[in-house]
Motif scaffolding. Structure first.
Motif, short mmCIF file in Angstrom:
data_model
loop_
_atom_site.label_atom_id
_atom_site.label_comp_id
_atom_site.label_asym_id
_atom_site.label_seq_id
_atom_site.Cartn_x
_atom_site.Cartn_y
_atom_site.Cartn_z
N GLN A 24 46.68 91.57 64.30
CA GLN A 24 46.46 92.82 65.03
C GLN A 24 46.31 94.00 64.08
OE1 GLN A 24 45.95 93.14 68.30
NE2 GLN A 24 46.15 90.93 68.56
N GLN A 25 47.04 93.98 62.98
CA GLN A 25 46.97 95.09 62.03
C GLN A 25 45.68 95.09 61.23
OE1 GLN A 25 50.79 96.03 59.90
NE2 GLN A 25 51.56 94.25 61.01
N LEU A 26 45.06 93.92 61.07
CA LEU A 26 43.82 93.84 60.28
C LEU A 26 42.56 93.78 61.13
CD1 LEU A 26 44.67 91.38 57.34
CD2 LEU A 26 44.36 93.85 57.24
N ARG A 27 42.68 93.71 62.46
CA ARG A 27 41.51 93.49 63.30
C ARG A 27 40.54 94.66 63.29
NH1 ARG A 27 42.68 91.27 68.19
NH2 ARG A 27 40.59 91.78 68.89
N THR A 28 41.02 95.87 62.95
CA THR A 28 40.12 97.03 62.89
C THR A 28 39.67 97.34 61.47
OG1 THR A 28 42.02 98.53 62.72
CG2 THR A 28 41.20 98.05 64.94
N ALA A 29 39.94 96.44 60.53
CA ALA A 29 39.64 96.72 59.12
C ALA A 29 38.19 96.47 58.77
CB ALA A 29 40.53 95.86 58.22
N ASP A 30 37.40 95.87 59.66
CA ASP A 30 35.98 95.63 59.42
C ASP A 30 35.75 94.82 58.15
OD1 ASP A 30 33.27 95.68 59.76
OD2 ASP A 30 32.99 97.67 58.89
N CYS A 31 36.61 93.84 57.91
CA CYS A 31 36.45 92.96 56.75
C CYS A 31 36.87 91.56 57.20
CB CYS A 31 37.32 93.47 55.60
SG CYS A 31 36.69 93.06 53.96
N ARG A 32 36.08 90.99 58.11
CA ARG A 32 36.43 89.74 58.77
C ARG A 32 35.17 89.12 59.35
NH1 ARG A 32 38.46 91.75 64.68
NH2 ARG A 32 36.90 93.40 64.91
N ASN A 33 35.31 87.97 60.02
CA ASN A 33 34.21 87.38 60.77
C ASN A 33 34.78 86.76 62.04
OD1 ASN A 33 34.26 84.24 60.73
ND2 ASN A 33 34.77 84.79 58.63
N PRO A 34 33.97 86.57 63.09
CA PRO A 34 34.51 86.11 64.38
C PRO A 34 35.05 84.69 64.35
CG PRO A 34 32.11 86.16 64.45
CD PRO A 34 32.52 86.85 63.17
N TYR A 35 34.59 83.87 63.38
CA TYR A 35 35.03 82.49 63.34
C TYR A 35 36.46 82.34 62.83
CZ TYR A 35 29.99 82.28 63.68
OH TYR A 35 28.70 82.48 64.08
N GLN A 36 37.03 83.44 62.37
CA GLN A 36 38.44 83.41 61.94
C GLN A 36 39.24 84.52 62.63
OE1 GLN A 36 37.60 83.26 57.59
NE2 GLN A 36 38.48 81.22 57.71
N SER A 37 38.77 84.91 63.81
CA SER A 37 39.54 85.84 64.64
C SER A 37 40.68 85.07 65.30
CB SER A 37 38.65 86.48 65.70
OG SER A 37 38.23 85.50 66.65
N SER A 38 41.68 85.79 65.77
CA SER A 38 42.81 85.13 66.43
C SER A 38 42.35 84.47 67.72
CB SER A 38 43.92 86.14 66.71
OG SER A 38 43.45 87.21 67.51
N GLU A 39 41.39 85.09 68.43
CA GLU A 39 40.91 84.51 69.69
C GLU A 39 40.18 83.18 69.43
OE1 GLU A 39 41.08 88.95 70.02
OE2 GLU A 39 40.14 87.54 68.63
N TRP A 40 39.33 83.19 68.41
CA TRP A 40 38.58 81.97 68.08
C TRP A 40 39.51 80.84 67.67
CZ3 TRP A 40 33.13 81.55 68.08
CH2 TRP A 40 32.63 80.36 67.56
N LEU A 41 40.44 81.14 66.76
CA LEU A 41 41.30 80.09 66.22
C LEU A 41 42.35 79.62 67.22
CD1 LEU A 41 41.75 81.22 62.51
CD2 LEU A 41 40.20 79.50 63.46
N SER A 42 42.84 80.52 68.07
CA SER A 42 43.80 80.07 69.08
C SER A 42 43.13 79.13 70.07
CB SER A 42 44.42 81.27 69.81
OG SER A 42 43.44 82.00 70.53
N SER A 43 41.87 79.44 70.44
CA SER A 43 41.12 78.55 71.32
C SER A 43 40.90 77.20 70.65
CB SER A 43 39.77 79.17 71.69
OG SER A 43 39.94 80.38 72.40
N TRP A 44 40.60 77.22 69.36
CA TRP A 44 40.36 75.98 68.62
C TRP A 44 41.64 75.16 68.49
CZ3 TRP A 44 41.67 73.30 64.20
CH2 TRP A 44 40.77 72.30 63.79
N ILE A 45 42.75 75.82 68.15
CA ILE A 45 44.02 75.10 67.97
C ILE A 45 44.47 74.44 69.27
CG2 ILE A 45 46.49 75.46 67.57
CD1 ILE A 45 45.71 77.59 65.50
N GLU A 46 44.27 75.14 70.39
CA GLU A 46 44.73 74.62 71.68
C GLU A 46 43.89 73.44 72.18
OE1 GLU A 46 44.62 77.98 74.27
OE2 GLU A 46 46.07 79.12 73.09
N THR A 47 42.76 73.21 71.58
CA THR A 47 41.85 72.17 72.07
C THR A 47 41.52 71.15 70.97
OG1 THR A 47 40.00 73.68 71.59
CG2 THR A 47 40.84 73.63 73.85
N ILE A 48 40.54 71.46 70.14
CA ILE A 48 40.10 70.52 69.11
C ILE A 48 41.19 70.28 68.08
CG2 ILE A 48 38.38 70.13 67.30
CD1 ILE A 48 36.46 71.92 68.94
#
Length: 389
Positions: A24-48
């Motif tokens: 949450q503290q780094l999500r507005t830092a504009d130095c990231r990509n969507p494939y390693q967002s918390s939403e993406w990875l939580s969805s991945w961890i819960e399934t695949i």
């Protein structure tokens, strides 16, 4: 597990929920990509990830009590070796980590080497195998890469977007290709009920998603191309990102859009996309193999998406993702990715050699003007035999 003997404070967390406050503290830092967002990875961890029994090893680096970087790693068992990889790398297009911009711009490769040694000690990994890291990212060579990094088998395809779509269309497509594509679009429009857009309401999202799944499955059957989304876990992963299935917390969070082209009473093409930090990331698409296929609804949909992106005040970059396709090279340019492997034990050395040989063979086939077309023809032949059987 923590480390305090360096200018930074390094923690390895084994669950995404523990790491969420730092995300949450780094999500507005504009130095990231969507494939390693918390939403993406939580969805991945819960399934695949759950189906594959992947163990998270999320590295949080803090400087003066504030998060400076998050490296979302995982521990995978490959043969005898415990391998440190990017979490969810199997279903993402690139891996960068999440960074505070100041730390990212200043951290040296020597410091990164110290960090990785600390991570290895804390996780007990035999080998580090990090894939699809942009060679240059956010204005500098990516600090995770060192001199031993090797070229990834496939690049991503990225392009800065101008404001004027018409001029961009003329620059990227010849007069004949523009005329041909516009003619196909008119044929699709003439069928009636022509509509292109993002699905908004849950019922509309689900309808488009089912079309995506059906089209991907039929393409796999007809062309012999593996369908990455055939399993219930992979479909559940996408459904969570689209907000169709709640997460473990019970929330319906929509972090991915599905675009569609509909005409003649049916959806003829779809594209899964994410908009983040000024970039439109096009993740995966599908096209119906029906009577409308000669009019290239997939290519028309991509043109419409690019036109939308050019006209959006929030978007200035188009990312068409991993792997070379003709439509990608028409709109964008290849951006090389690199892989990094570091062995720490004899088990790791053996696994590193095995992985390197496998990637060498894969890259050789993909880059061969003879072998890759042959593989595609064999896949199609196999699919034809299977369908007749």
């Amino acid at each position: 597990m923590t480390s305090t003997s360096s200018p930074w404070h390094l923690t390895v967390l084994n669950s995404l929920s523990e790491a969420l406050p730092y995300w949450q503290q780094l999500r507005t830092a504009d130095c990231r990509n969507p494939y390693q967002s918390s939403e993406w990875l939580s969805s991945w961890i819960e399934t695949i990830g759950k189906e594959r029994k992947i163990k998270a090893a999320i590295v949080v680096i803090q400087v003066e009590g504030k998060p400076a970087a998050i490296l979302p790693f995982a521990l995978e068992r490959r043969g005898l070796a415990s391998t440190l990889t990017f979490l969810g790398h199997q279903n993402g297009n690139q891996n960068t980590g999440l960074w505070d911009p100041s730390f990212y711009s200043e951290v040296t490769r020597t410091q990164i080497a110290d960090i990785m040694r600390d991570v290895q000690i804390q996780t007990g990994a035999d080998v580090v195998s990090l894939s699809n890291i942009p060679e240059h990212w956010r204005g500098r060579p990516h600090p995770l890469l060192n001199a031993s990094a090797t070229q990834s088998p496939s690049p991503i395809f990225v392009q800065d977007l101008p404001e004027a779509f018409d001029a961009f269309f003329r620059e990227t497509h010849s007069k004949s290709s523009r005329k041909n594509l516009l003619r196909k679009q008119r044929h699709l429009q003439a069928t009636g009920d022509y509509r292109v857009g993002r699905a908004v309401e849950p019922e509309e999202v689900d309808h488009a998603f089912q079309a995506f799944l059906d089209q991907r499955e039929k393409r796999a059957e007809e062309a012999g191309i593996p369908n990455a989304f055939s399993s219930p876990e992979a479909q559940g992963f996408l459904a969570r990102l689209l907000g169709l299935i709640p997460s473990v917390s019970g929330e319906h969070t929509k972090s991915m859009d599905i675009w569609f082209l509909e005409t003649g009473g049916a959806i003829r093409a779809t594209y899964l996309c994410v908009e983040q930090d000024g970039t439109l990331y096009a993740y995966s698409n599908s096209v119906a193999h029906d009577d409308m296929l000669p009019n290239s609804p997939g290519l028309v949909l991509i043109k419409e998406i690019v036109e939308y992106a050019c006209g959006s005040e929030q978007l200035n970059v188009l990312d068409l993702g991993l792997g070379e396709e003709r439509y990608k090279t028409a709109w964008t340019k290849a951006v090389p990715l690199k892989d990094l492997a570091m062995a720490f034990t004899w088990k790791g050395i053996l696994q590193k050699k095995k992985d390197a040989f496998r990637l060498q063979i894969k890259a050789g086939i993909r880059n061969s003007d003879v072998l890759w077309p042959l593989v595609r023809r064999l896949r199609k032949l196999k699919a034809g035999v299977s369908s007749r059987g």
